[in-house]
Design a protein around this motif. Structure first.
Motif, PDB file in Angstrom:
ATOM      1  N   GLY A   1      34.765  37.893  48.857  1.00 34.73           N
ATOM      2  CA  GLY A   1      34.095  36.672  48.424  1.00 34.73           C
ATOM      3  C   GLY A   1      34.753  35.968  47.251  1.00 34.73           C
ATOM      4  N   LYS A   2      35.950  36.398  46.852  1.00 32.12           N
ATOM      5  CA  LYS A   2      36.638  35.785  45.710  1.00 32.12           C
ATOM      6  C   LYS A   2      38.093  35.522  46.070  1.00 32.12           C
ATOM      7  N   GLU A   3      38.720  34.582  45.334  1.00 28.62           N
ATOM      8  CA  GLU A   3      40.150  34.347  45.536  1.00 28.62           C
ATOM      9  C   GLU A   3      40.948  35.526  45.009  1.00 28.62           C
ATOM     10  N   MET A   4      41.970  35.893  45.771  1.00 33.34           N
ATOM     11  CA  MET A   4      42.868  36.957  45.316  1.00 33.34           C
ATOM     12  C   MET A   4      43.772  36.391  44.234  1.00 33.34           C
ATOM     13  N   LYS A   5      44.232  37.227  43.356  1.00 31.44           N
ATOM     14  CA  LYS A   5      45.029  36.820  42.193  1.00 31.44           C
ATOM     15  C   LYS A   5      46.453  37.302  42.320  1.00 31.44           C
ATOM     16  N   LEU A   6      47.378  36.521  41.757  1.00 35.91           N
ATOM     17  CA  LEU A   6      48.773  36.932  41.698  1.00 35.91           C
ATOM     18  C   LEU A   6      48.873  38.123  40.770  1.00 35.91           C
ATOM     19  N   ALA A   7      49.388  39.232  41.293  1.00 34.96           N
ATOM     20  CA  ALA A   7      49.509  40.460  40.506  1.00 34.96           C
ATOM     21  C   ALA A   7      50.684  40.321  39.554  1.00 34.96           C
ATOM     22  N   GLU A   8      50.485  40.714  38.330  1.00 35.20           N
ATOM     23  CA  GLU A   8      51.546  40.658  37.323  1.00 35.20           C
ATOM     24  C   GLU A   8      52.328  41.963  37.339  1.00 35.20           C
ATOM     25  N   GLY A   9      53.636  41.824  37.109  1.00 34.69           N
ATOM     26  CA  GLY A   9      54.478  43.015  36.999  1.00 34.69           C
ATOM     27  C   GLY A   9      54.828  43.544  38.282  1.00 34.69           C
TER      28      GLY A   9
ATOM     29  N   GLY B   1      58.452  38.771  47.298  1.00 33.41           N
ATOM     30  CA  GLY B   1      58.178  39.822  46.326  1.00 33.41           C
ATOM     31  C   GLY B   1      56.899  39.616  45.530  1.00 33.41           C
ATOM     32  N   GLN B   2      56.354  38.381  45.522  1.00 35.90           N
ATOM     33  CA  GLN B   2      55.080  38.175  44.822  1.00 35.90           C
ATOM     34  C   GLN B   2      53.993  38.953  45.541  1.00 35.90           C
ATOM     35  N   ARG B   3      53.055  39.478  44.755  1.00 33.83           N
ATOM     36  CA  ARG B   3      51.965  40.268  45.318  1.00 33.83           C
ATOM     37  C   ARG B   3      50.639  39.660  44.890  1.00 33.83           C
ATOM     38  N   PHE B   4      49.713  39.577  45.840  1.00 34.11           N
ATOM     39  CA  PHE B   4      48.386  39.049  45.591  1.00 34.11           C
ATOM     40  C   PHE B   4      47.380  40.168  45.830  1.00 34.11           C
ATOM     41  N   SER B   5      46.493  40.386  44.864  1.00 36.85           N
ATOM     42  CA  SER B   5      45.547  41.499  44.926  1.00 36.85           C
ATOM     43  C   SER B   5      44.109  41.034  44.781  1.00 36.85           C
ATOM     44  N   CYS B   6      43.219  41.809  45.400  1.00 34.67           N
ATOM     45  CA  CYS B   6      41.784  41.607  45.233  1.00 34.67           C
ATOM     46  C   CYS B   6      41.347  42.448  44.032  1.00 34.67           C
ATOM     47  N   GLU B   7      40.739  41.795  43.061  1.00 34.94           N
ATOM     48  CA  GLU B   7      40.285  42.512  41.872  1.00 34.94           C
ATOM     49  C   GLU B   7      39.076  43.396  42.161  1.00 34.94           C
TER      50      GLU B   7
END
Length: 56
Positions: free
Chosen positions: A48-56, A14-20
């Motif tokens: 070119g950047k690390e994806m971040k754990l999306a909150e919520g 269920g965790q989601r990782f997004s590109c900002e």
């Protein structure tokens, strides 16, 4: 936000990782079942950047 470099054993369904930058998102649909521990790392990169754990 948490860096997206993780041991696969700590990534939870269920965790989601997004590109900002572009907004693409990946979701964990199955958890690690082999118990490989901290030796197995996953790094998600996009635009070119690390994806971040999306909150919520």
């Amino acid at each position: 936000m948490v860096p997206s470099t993780n041991a696969c054993s700590v990534m939870k369904k269920g965790q989601r990782f997004s590109c900002e930058e572009c907004g693409i998102t990946f979701e964990v649909v199955s958890e690690c079942s082999s118990g490989c521990g901290d030796e197995c790392e996953i790094t998600l990169n996009c635009c070119g950047k690390e994806m971040k754990l999306a909150e919520g």
